[in-house]
Design a protein around this motif. Structure first.
Motif, PDB file in Angstrom:
ATOM      1  N   ILE A   1       4.865  -3.144   7.938  1.00 47.40           N
ATOM      2  CA  ILE A   1       4.628  -2.933   6.409  1.00 47.40           C
ATOM      3  C   ILE A   1       5.351  -4.072   5.296  1.00 47.40           C
ATOM      4  O   ILE A   1       6.428  -4.443   5.802  1.00 47.40           O
ATOM      5  CB  ILE A   1       5.405  -1.607   5.929  1.00 47.40           C
ATOM      6  N   VAL A   2       4.464  -4.533   4.688  1.00 46.24           N
ATOM      7  CA  VAL A   2       4.885  -5.500   3.777  1.00 46.24           C
ATOM      8  C   VAL A   2       4.959  -5.243   2.189  1.00 46.24           C
ATOM      9  O   VAL A   2       3.879  -4.535   1.764  1.00 46.24           O
ATOM     10  CB  VAL A   2       3.808  -6.868   3.790  1.00 46.24           C
ATOM     11  N   ALA A   3       6.019  -5.335   1.620  1.00 47.62           N
ATOM     12  CA  ALA A   3       5.978  -4.823   0.320  1.00 47.62           C
ATOM     13  C   ALA A   3       6.830  -6.065  -0.728  1.00 47.62           C
ATOM     14  O   ALA A   3       7.525  -6.794  -0.367  1.00 47.62           O
ATOM     15  CB  ALA A   3       7.152  -3.814   0.013  1.00 47.62           C
ATOM     16  N   GLY A   4       5.946  -6.078  -1.797  1.00 49.88           N
ATOM     17  CA  GLY A   4       6.227  -7.110  -2.692  1.00 49.88           C
ATOM     18  C   GLY A   4       7.363  -6.479  -3.550  1.00 49.88           C
ATOM     19  O   GLY A   4       7.694  -5.279  -4.148  1.00 49.88           O
ATOM     20  N   ALA A   5       8.468  -7.203  -3.780  1.00 53.88           N
ATOM     21  CA  ALA A   5       9.781  -6.745  -4.134  1.00 53.88           C
ATOM     22  C   ALA A   5       9.576  -6.536  -5.714  1.00 53.88           C
ATOM     23  O   ALA A   5      10.366  -5.617  -6.165  1.00 53.88           O
ATOM     24  CB  ALA A   5      11.015  -7.757  -4.307  1.00 53.88           C
ATOM     25  N   ASP A   6       8.858  -6.999  -6.381  1.00 55.34           N
ATOM     26  CA  ASP A   6       8.495  -6.792  -7.764  1.00 55.34           C
ATOM     27  C   ASP A   6       7.000  -6.147  -8.008  1.00 55.34           C
ATOM     28  O   ASP A   6       6.616  -6.412  -9.075  1.00 55.34           O
ATOM     29  CB  ASP A   6       8.420  -8.187  -8.695  1.00 55.34           C
ATOM     30  N   ASP A   7       6.853  -5.387  -7.258  1.00 54.20           N
ATOM     31  CA  ASP A   7       5.373  -4.561  -7.142  1.00 54.20           C
ATOM     32  C   ASP A   7       5.601  -3.298  -7.933  1.00 54.20           C
ATOM     33  O   ASP A   7       5.891  -2.411  -7.707  1.00 54.20           O
ATOM     34  CB  ASP A   7       5.016  -4.403  -5.665  1.00 54.20           C
ATOM     35  N   PRO A   8       4.723  -3.208  -9.189  1.00 52.73           N
ATOM     36  CA  PRO A   8       4.891  -2.174 -10.273  1.00 52.73           C
ATOM     37  C   PRO A   8       3.664  -1.317  -9.493  1.00 52.73           C
ATOM     38  O   PRO A   8       3.696  -0.334 -10.202  1.00 52.73           O
ATOM     39  CB  PRO A   8       4.369  -2.668 -11.392  1.00 52.73           C
ATOM     40  N   ALA A   9       2.642  -1.492  -8.854  1.00 55.50           N
ATOM     41  CA  ALA A   9       1.455  -0.727  -8.337  1.00 55.50           C
ATOM     42  C   ALA A   9       1.977   0.232  -7.361  1.00 55.50           C
ATOM     43  O   ALA A   9       1.676   1.358  -7.141  1.00 55.50           O
ATOM     44  CB  ALA A   9       0.314  -1.510  -7.975  1.00 55.50           C
ATOM     45  N   THR A  10       2.441  -0.296  -6.328  1.00 50.79           N
ATOM     46  CA  THR A  10       3.061   0.392  -4.917  1.00 50.79           C
ATOM     47  C   THR A  10       4.249  -0.205  -4.841  1.00 50.79           C
ATOM     48  O   THR A  10       4.658  -0.986  -4.053  1.00 50.79           O
ATOM     49  CB  THR A  10       2.129   0.088  -3.739  1.00 50.79           C
TER      50      THR A  10
ATOM     51  N   THR B   1       0.878  -1.116  -0.055  1.00 53.26           N
ATOM     52  CA  THR B   1       0.134  -0.003   0.017  1.00 53.26           C
ATOM     53  C   THR B   1       0.879   1.138   0.123  1.00 53.26           C
ATOM     54  O   THR B   1       2.113   1.075  -0.041  1.00 53.26           O
ATOM     55  CB  THR B   1      -0.951   0.029   1.303  1.00 53.26           C
ATOM     56  N   SER B   2       0.248   2.343   0.119  1.00 51.10           N
ATOM     57  CA  SER B   2       1.026   3.738   0.058  1.00 51.10           C
ATOM     58  C   SER B   2       0.402   4.687   0.763  1.00 51.10           C
ATOM     59  O   SER B   2      -1.183   4.592   1.169  1.00 51.10           O
ATOM     60  CB  SER B   2       1.048   4.012  -1.361  1.00 51.10           C
ATOM     61  N   ALA B   3       0.898   5.820   1.227  1.00 52.98           N
ATOM     62  CA  ALA B   3       0.248   7.056   1.790  1.00 52.98           C
ATOM     63  C   ALA B   3      -0.135   7.873   0.670  1.00 52.98           C
ATOM     64  O   ALA B   3      -1.201   8.727   0.756  1.00 52.98           O
ATOM     65  CB  ALA B   3       1.493   7.765   2.769  1.00 52.98           C
ATOM     66  N   ARG B   4       0.480   7.794  -0.503  1.00 50.17           N
ATOM     67  CA  ARG B   4      -0.136   8.582  -1.923  1.00 50.17           C
ATOM     68  C   ARG B   4       0.253   7.615  -3.108  1.00 50.17           C
ATOM     69  O   ARG B   4       1.233   6.999  -3.311  1.00 50.17           O
ATOM     70  CB  ARG B   4       0.866   9.823  -1.852  1.00 50.17           C
TER      71      ARG B   4
ATOM     72  N   ALA C   1       6.749   2.028   0.009  1.00 52.16           N
ATOM     73  CA  ALA C   1       6.700   1.521   1.112  1.00 52.16           C
ATOM     74  C   ALA C   1       7.641   2.121   2.023  1.00 52.16           C
ATOM     75  O   ALA C   1       7.702   2.214   3.265  1.00 52.16           O
ATOM     76  CB  ALA C   1       7.213   0.031   0.955  1.00 52.16           C
ATOM     77  N   LEU C   2       8.816   2.513   1.586  1.00 52.77           N
ATOM     78  CA  LEU C   2       9.751   3.091   2.486  1.00 52.77           C
ATOM     79  C   LEU C   2       9.380   4.635   2.841  1.00 52.77           C
ATOM     80  O   LEU C   2       9.576   4.907   4.009  1.00 52.77           O
ATOM     81  CB  LEU C   2      11.280   3.469   1.453  1.00 52.77           C
ATOM     82  N   THR C   3       8.498   5.220   2.086  1.00 61.06           N
ATOM     83  CA  THR C   3       7.784   6.360   2.697  1.00 61.06           C
ATOM     84  C   THR C   3       6.987   6.035   3.964  1.00 61.06           C
ATOM     85  O   THR C   3       7.121   6.923   5.125  1.00 61.06           O
ATOM     86  CB  THR C   3       7.088   6.904   1.755  1.00 61.06           C
ATOM     87  N   LEU C   4       6.359   4.941   3.679  1.00 58.67           N
ATOM     88  CA  LEU C   4       5.501   4.558   5.184  1.00 58.67           C
ATOM     89  C   LEU C   4       6.388   4.170   6.360  1.00 58.67           C
ATOM     90  O   LEU C   4       6.041   4.614   7.131  1.00 58.67           O
ATOM     91  CB  LEU C   4       4.607   3.515   4.515  1.00 58.67           C
ATOM     92  N   ALA C   5       7.437   3.640   5.854  1.00 56.16           N
ATOM     93  CA  ALA C   5       8.259   3.064   7.053  1.00 56.16           C
ATOM     94  C   ALA C   5       9.150   4.232   7.637  1.00 56.16           C
ATOM     95  O   ALA C   5       9.213   4.120   8.846  1.00 56.16           O
ATOM     96  CB  ALA C   5       9.390   2.024   6.414  1.00 56.16           C
ATOM     97  N   GLN C   6       9.557   5.276   6.894  1.00 58.00           N
ATOM     98  CA  GLN C   6      10.159   6.349   7.338  1.00 58.00           C
ATOM     99  C   GLN C   6       8.991   7.316   8.112  1.00 58.00           C
ATOM    100  O   GLN C   6       9.537   8.046   8.949  1.00 58.00           O
ATOM    101  CB  GLN C   6      10.988   6.879   6.583  1.00 58.00           C
TER     102      GLN C   6
END
Length: 374
Positions: A199-208, A119-122, A213-218
């Motif tokens: 926060i879970v991020a797909g390494a090959d995610d083109p959508a988010t 997911t994403s904040a934006r 994900a780093l923006t969320l984590a930071q």
């Protein structure tokens, strides 16, 4: 904007509540890969987005905060205590808005834990989302399936059971959700989140992609980021083998509670454990958590003794201490662990020598009553 979302609740009554939201274009069934593991410990409330699954359609003008309020209405109808919340993609943004929207002036914060998947904040610039909304209004949702499959999953993965969910999605509602995503920017609200966050991020995610994900984590204090290799946008589906344990560990603080609950159910039976969980209150919750982790995982799951032997030891200790209510429960457990009535009688006979005849006499009376009922 008022709306009522279709939802489903699974898991033992009285267990802590976990609320999970789906991604755009999918239904609450998107969480099926995680449901079995999560409902061992949690009562899981899953919901459908407007015009998706069983939820009524929605009109344009929808915002992320509208969706967050609708989800909180479900929680308030069902639960007045703390809860955990999470979601995939759009569902993750809704969970973020819920966690970030808790007011400092409130008597207490209710969100105890947060899980954000892919997911994403934006979600980028609004233009592409508004274009997709217009396209869906003109041509329907199903025609997006090939393009979405390529974004949701890595090449070669068969996710048709997920893309088939698009067939039942209302076009206007999908477009309204696109508009909500277009206007979504939670970046400035992330520092207000106090709940422990995974926060879970797909390494090959083109959508988010990973940068989002780093923006969320930071932005979220103390957030933990888990990058899942070999996964695109719906990592919780494609790599459930990696995502499910990460979620269970995060929600439980460790995996011990889940393992202990599994053993507790196997030894004592679902009916007994369900009654115990249902009777749990805020006053007794920490004690229940303690015995589940330490008695039922760290002791009962040790490899040094099998369960038959542990039942023999437990019966003897309970006779010695005169704990007759617990003894009745563990006579039933001993049967589940493979002891015969005659073997239970032998254990109690030996306690007459080492624990005393009066103690053994009371124990035989309890065991006789239990065995005659089973």
């Amino acid at each position: 904007m008022s709306m009522k979302l279709h939802h489903r609740v699974d898991g033992p009554a009285g267990a802590p509540l976990l609320v999970l939201g789906p991604s755009l274009g999918t239904t609450l069934d998107i969480w099926e890969p995680q449901l079995s593991a999560l409902t061992e410990v949690w009562r899981v409330l899953r919901y459908d987005l407007p015009g998706h699954g069983g939820s009524a359609p929605a009109a344009s003008g929808l915002t992320i905060d509208d969706l967050a309020r609708a989800v909180l209405d479900l929680v308030d109808d069902d639960h007045d205590d703390e809860f955990a919340v999470g979601g995939i993609s759009l569902g993750g943004a809704i969970a973020t808005a819920i966690a970030a929207g808790e007011q400092a002036a409130a008597p207490r914060r209710r969100v105890r834990s947060l899980v954000l998947c892919c997911t994403s904040a934006r979600f980028g610039e609004p233009g592409p989302w508004l274009e997709r909304a217009a396209l869906v209004r003109a041509s329907g949702v199903a025609q997006l399936a090939p393009a979405l499959a390529a974004r949701w999953f890595t090449a070669g993965y068969d996710g048709r059971w997920v893309t088939d969910m698009l067939d039942g999605v209302d076009a206007e509602s999908y477009a309204a959700c696109c508009e909500a995503i277009a206007s979504c920017d939670l970046t400035g609200r992330l520092p207000a989140i106090t709940a422990p966050t995974l926060i879970v991020a797909g390494a090959d995610d083109p959508a988010t992609p990973l940068g989002q994900a780093l923006t969320l984590a930071q932005g979220i204090p103390g957030a933990l980021l888990r990058v899942v290799p070999g996964a695109a946008h719906l990592a919780s589906v494609e790599r459930a083998d990696a995502v499910t344990p990460a979620i269970v560990q995060h929600l439980g603080g460790d995996s011990s509670h889940a393992a202990g609950m599994r053993t507790r159910r196997e030894v004592l039976g679902d009916a007994h454990v369900d009654r115990a969980v249902a009777a749990t209150t805020g006053f007794t919750r920490d004690f229940q958590h303690l015995i589940t982790r330490y008695a039922w995982d760290e002791i009962w799951n040790r490899p040094g003794l099998d369960r038959r032997t542990r039942s023999c030891v437990t019966l003897t200790a309970l006779v010695a201490r005169g704990q007759l209510d617990e003894l009745a429960m563990h006579v039933r457990a001993a049967l589940r662990n493979g002891l015969t009535p005659d073997e239970i009688g032998e254990v109690l006979l030996q306690t007459a020598i080492y624990c005393g005849v009066p103690a053994a006499n009371a124990a035989f009376a309890v065991a006789q009553r239990v065995l005659s009922q089973d």
